[in-house]
Design a protein around this motif. Structure first.
Motif, PDB file in Angstrom:
ATOM      1  N   PHE A 139       0.831  -1.204   0.000  1.00 61.72           N
ATOM      2  CA  PHE A 139       0.000   0.000   0.000  1.00 61.72           C
ATOM      3  C   PHE A 139       0.867   1.255   0.000  1.00 61.72           C
ATOM      4  CE2 PHE A 139      -3.646  -2.633   1.389  1.00 61.72           C
ATOM      5  CZ  PHE A 139      -4.642  -2.067   0.609  1.00 61.72           C
ATOM      6  N   TYR A 140       1.970   1.231   0.752  1.00 57.89           N
ATOM      7  CA  TYR A 140       2.874   2.384   0.757  1.00 57.89           C
ATOM      8  C   TYR A 140       3.560   2.555  -0.592  1.00 57.89           C
ATOM      9  CZ  TYR A 140       2.461   2.792   5.872  1.00 57.89           C
ATOM     10  OH  TYR A 140       2.005   2.975   7.145  1.00 57.89           O
ATOM     11  N   ILE A 141       3.953   1.442  -1.218  1.00 55.72           N
ATOM     12  CA  ILE A 141       4.598   1.503  -2.531  1.00 55.72           C
ATOM     13  C   ILE A 141       3.640   2.076  -3.575  1.00 55.72           C
ATOM     14  CG2 ILE A 141       5.530   0.106  -4.434  1.00 55.72           C
ATOM     15  CD1 ILE A 141       6.724  -1.760  -2.373  1.00 55.72           C
ATOM     16  N   SER A 142       2.352   1.764  -3.428  1.00 55.61           N
ATOM     17  CA  SER A 142       1.377   2.201  -4.428  1.00 55.61           C
ATOM     18  C   SER A 142       1.313   3.721  -4.541  1.00 55.61           C
ATOM     19  CB  SER A 142      -0.010   1.638  -4.094  1.00 55.61           C
ATOM     20  OG  SER A 142      -0.523   2.206  -2.898  1.00 55.61           O
ATOM     21  N   ASN A 143       1.522   4.439  -3.435  1.00 54.35           N
ATOM     22  CA  ASN A 143       1.466   5.903  -3.494  1.00 54.35           C
ATOM     23  C   ASN A 143       2.611   6.507  -4.299  1.00 54.35           C
ATOM     24  OD1 ASN A 143      -0.954   6.180  -2.200  1.00 54.35           O
ATOM     25  ND2 ASN A 143      -0.106   6.726  -0.210  1.00 54.35           N
ATOM     26  N   PRO A 144       3.886   6.184  -4.034  1.00 47.54           N
ATOM     27  CA  PRO A 144       4.944   6.718  -4.903  1.00 47.54           C
ATOM     28  C   PRO A 144       4.821   6.234  -6.347  1.00 47.54           C
ATOM     29  CG  PRO A 144       5.868   5.214  -3.260  1.00 47.54           C
ATOM     30  CD  PRO A 144       4.459   5.487  -2.881  1.00 47.54           C
ATOM     31  N   LEU A 145       4.268   5.031  -6.547  1.00 48.07           N
ATOM     32  CA  LEU A 145       4.058   4.562  -7.908  1.00 48.07           C
ATOM     33  C   LEU A 145       3.015   5.430  -8.618  1.00 48.07           C
ATOM     34  CD1 LEU A 145       4.678   2.510 -10.109  1.00 48.07           C
ATOM     35  CD2 LEU A 145       2.972   0.973  -9.094  1.00 48.07           C
ATOM     36  N   ILE A 146       1.940   5.773  -7.900  1.00 48.51           N
ATOM     37  CA  ILE A 146       0.930   6.682  -8.455  1.00 48.51           C
ATOM     38  C   ILE A 146       1.546   8.046  -8.744  1.00 48.51           C
ATOM     39  CG2 ILE A 146      -1.144   8.010  -7.849  1.00 48.51           C
ATOM     40  CD1 ILE A 146      -2.192   5.506  -6.437  1.00 48.51           C
ATOM     41  N   ASP A 147       2.372   8.545  -7.810  1.00 51.02           N
ATOM     42  CA  ASP A 147       3.036   9.841  -8.023  1.00 51.02           C
ATOM     43  C   ASP A 147       3.932   9.802  -9.259  1.00 51.02           C
ATOM     44  OD1 ASP A 147       1.832  10.988  -5.827  1.00 51.02           O
ATOM     45  OD2 ASP A 147       3.473  10.499  -4.460  1.00 51.02           O
ATOM     46  N   GLN A 148       4.660   8.696  -9.415  1.00 53.25           N
ATOM     47  CA  GLN A 148       5.555   8.579 -10.565  1.00 53.25           C
ATOM     48  C   GLN A 148       4.767   8.530 -11.878  1.00 53.25           C
ATOM     49  OE1 GLN A 148       8.881   8.825 -10.505  1.00 53.25           O
ATOM     50  NE2 GLN A 148       8.825   8.761 -12.734  1.00 53.25           N
ATOM     51  N   ILE A 149       3.653   7.824 -11.860  1.00 53.02           N
ATOM     52  CA  ILE A 149       2.796   7.770 -13.054  1.00 53.02           C
ATOM     53  C   ILE A 149       2.266   9.159 -13.392  1.00 53.02           C
ATOM     54  CG2 ILE A 149       0.584   6.912 -13.932  1.00 53.02           C
ATOM     55  CD1 ILE A 149       1.096   4.327 -12.341  1.00 53.02           C
ATOM     56  N   ARG A 150       1.901   9.920 -12.371  1.00 56.41           N
ATOM     57  CA  ARG A 150       1.361  11.270 -12.610  1.00 56.41           C
ATOM     58  C   ARG A 150       2.444  12.219 -13.131  1.00 56.41           C
ATOM     59  NH1 ARG A 150      -2.574  13.538  -8.076  1.00 56.41           N
ATOM     60  NH2 ARG A 150      -3.438  14.555  -9.921  1.00 56.41           N
ATOM     61  N   ARG A 151       3.680  12.028 -12.674  1.00 55.78           N
ATOM     62  CA  ARG A 151       4.767  12.878 -13.153  1.00 55.78           C
ATOM     63  C   ARG A 151       5.162  12.532 -14.593  1.00 55.78           C
ATOM     64  NH1 ARG A 151       6.809  12.519  -7.700  1.00 55.78           N
ATOM     65  NH2 ARG A 151       7.940  10.611  -8.272  1.00 55.78           N
ATOM     66  N   ALA A 152       5.110  11.244 -14.914  1.00 58.40           N
ATOM     67  CA  ALA A 152       5.617  10.794 -16.213  1.00 58.40           C
ATOM     68  C   ALA A 152       4.558  10.779 -17.311  1.00 58.40           C
ATOM     69  CB  ALA A 152       6.216   9.395 -16.073  1.00 58.40           C
TER      70      ALA A 152
END
Length: 520
Positions: free
Chosen positions: A454-467
């Motif tokens: 669940f914690y990994i999912s947040n930075p992954l979402i952030d990375q998707i939004r940045r890229a």
């Protein structure tokens, strides 16, 4: 346990909707808070397990955590009941933009304190109950049955709270809904305490992690010593242990130095360990690669869980002319699917498989099937979202896509069947394979990789939004289907990694595996 799960499920399931509607928090941010809360609920059981194993015992951790959970839910009741503890919910429309008042620092502080206490309290009970229940049985077969019904009870209670209580929150009031969560928590604690005199309580034996640390320190300290081929040169070889090996094994041989006898028998315990302590550490090292496969098994599921609620908010949720399904109740299809599947797997599939093949399904095979079904679920999610996006241009006056929310059921059902295979399988596997002194920690290890996911999912979402532009706050303007395809690819790669790790693993308690898995 059912009462505690009812109390937790009622506020967790509808948290995204509560944050959006009552605190004016943007959709993706609400999903990230939801993921963080779920991560806390599932990662902090490792702390409760360490306290239970080392100092307090499972019983004390469970009742104290229940009180902490109750306090947190009461704070959520206050945020719903007192207007000054939340911002105005009506947004002013200026031209083409909406102007919403966001919560103040005080309002956020009370909200986050309530969420933190409720999450930590739930974490302390959610998986500590599992080893305490298993401790009431001596037969691995009976323990396997208990784990299946433990998951079944947990999911069934969450189904009830995610439908009945969430409906009350959406259609009656948030105050009544959160108050029912508090009442369920109190009842669950009262029932648990009423059975105090009947429980078989396993006393804590001190921190098992200290002995694992001693092995590492002792092995490093004596790294210049030569390993001996004589068993009698190792401390603890003559102990009659019921578990593990009394002889040094070749796996990670340099750790065997920790048990090499030294000249001064009264020297520090940090320089001399028993062979059993060395083998316990080796067991953890052997399990670790399999444990890491759980991270990217659960990360796509965490993303799917939160984003499915955002999808539901944009879809037609009517069931008949009057009734409207709450968006926060959508994950209930995972729970229903898991509960039904566990019953079918336990009572029908496992006995049928053993009858046809003359051998039981192993725990690792069961977990592997769960991996494969999870990957399929992500693929279905991508296809359904692509179809939803085709209907976006036909939005009605309520900004709702004319596509039934029941299109989400198939992907959630597949995810639920996958969980029915891998979740009880993981709990039983780690309970069986962990060293005897780490049994409570073993079940929390499952919760730990779910929480980290669940914690990994947040930075992954952030990375998707940045890229990319796949995940804007208005998902109707994004490409959520591509996010699901990405999760599908990650899941498939992780499945290949799991197959490699599982093929290399040798059971520590091979004779118990059939009983633990095929528990009918």
């Amino acid at each position: 346990m059912a009462g505690l799960m009812l109390g937790a499920g009622g506020w967790v399931s509808n948290l995204i909707v509560y944050l959006i509607q009552e605190f004016n928090i943007k959709t993706i941010n609400a999903a990230k808070i939801y993921n963080f809360v779920n991560g806390t609920i599932t990662i902090f059981p490792i702390v409760g397990a360490i306290l239970a194993d080392s100092f307090l015992g499972c019983f004390s951790v469970i009742w104290f955590s229940s009180l902490i959970s109750l306090l947190g839910i009461l704070l959520l009741v206050l945020t719903a009941a007192i207007k000054h503890l939340r911002p105005p919910t009506s947004c002013q429309i200026n031209g083409y933009s909406n102007t919403c008042k966001y919560p103040t620092q005080l309002q956020l502080a009370v909200l986050y304190l309530g969420l933190a206490l409720a999450s930590l309290g739930n974490a302390g009970t959610r998986f500590t109950i599992a080893p305490m229940g298993a401790d009431q049985f001596h037969n691995p077969k009976h323990q396997g049955i208990f784990f299946n019904w433990y998951i079944f009870t947990m999911y069934t209670a969450t189904v009830v709270s995610s439908t009945a209580i969430v409906y009350i929150e959406d259609n009656v009031s948030w105050v009544w809904g959160f108050s029912l969560c508090a009442v369920a928590n109190v009842l669950g604690l009262a029932v648990f305490l009423s059975g105090t005199r009947f429980y078989r309580v396993v006393r804590p034996q001190g921190s098992p992690f200290t002995s694992l640390g001693r092995v590492i320190v002792a092995a490093i300290t004596k790294r210049r010593m030569s390993l001996s081929e004589k068993v009698e040169d190792y401390y603890g070889h003559d102990f009659d242990e019921k578990i593990g090996s009394k002889n040094p094994t070749p796996f990670f041989r340099f750790l065997n130095r920790a048990a090499l006898r030294i000249e001064a028998p009264n020297d520090s315990a940090w320089k001399l360990c028993t062979l059993q302590q060395v083998e316990d550490l080796k067991t953890i090292i052997k399990i670790f690669p399999l444990w890491t496969t759980g991270l990217f098994l659960c990360t796509p599921l965490a993303i799917q869980l939160s984003l499915a609620i955002l999808q539901a908010l944009t879809m037609d949720r009517h069931l008949g002319p009057v009734f409207k399904i709450p968006a926060g109740s959508i994950p209930v299809f995972i729970l229903i699917s898991t509960s039904i599947s566990i019953f079918i797997i336990d009572r029908l599939l496992f006995p049928l498989y053993e009858k046809l093949t003359k051998r039981p399904l192993t725990l690792l095979q069961r977990i592997g099937i769960g991996h494969a079904l999870t990957v399929i679920s992500m693929g279905i999610s991508a296809v359904v979202e692509a179809r939803r996006l085709k209907f976006v241009k036909y939005k009605n006056i309520e900004n709702v896509v004319p596509m039934s929310v029941f299109w989400l059921v198939l992907q959630l059902a597949f995810a639920g069947v996958g969980e029915a295979f891998h979740f009880p399988g993981q709990v039983a596997f780690y309970y069986q394979e962990f060293p005897e002194k780490l049994k409570s920690t073993s079940t929390a290890a499952v919760a730990m990789f779910i929480g980290i996911a669940f914690y990994i999912s947040n930075p992954l979402i952030d990375q998707i939004r940045r890229a990319s532009n796949w995940l804007p706050d208005d998902i109707n303007k994004g490409r959520l289907d591509n996010v699901y395809w990405l999760c599908c690819v990650l899941g498939a790669l992780n499945f290949v990694y799991y197959l490699f790790c599982a093929s290399m693993y040798k059971y520590q308690n091979e004779g118990k595996d059939a009983d633990a898995c095929n528990s009918s």
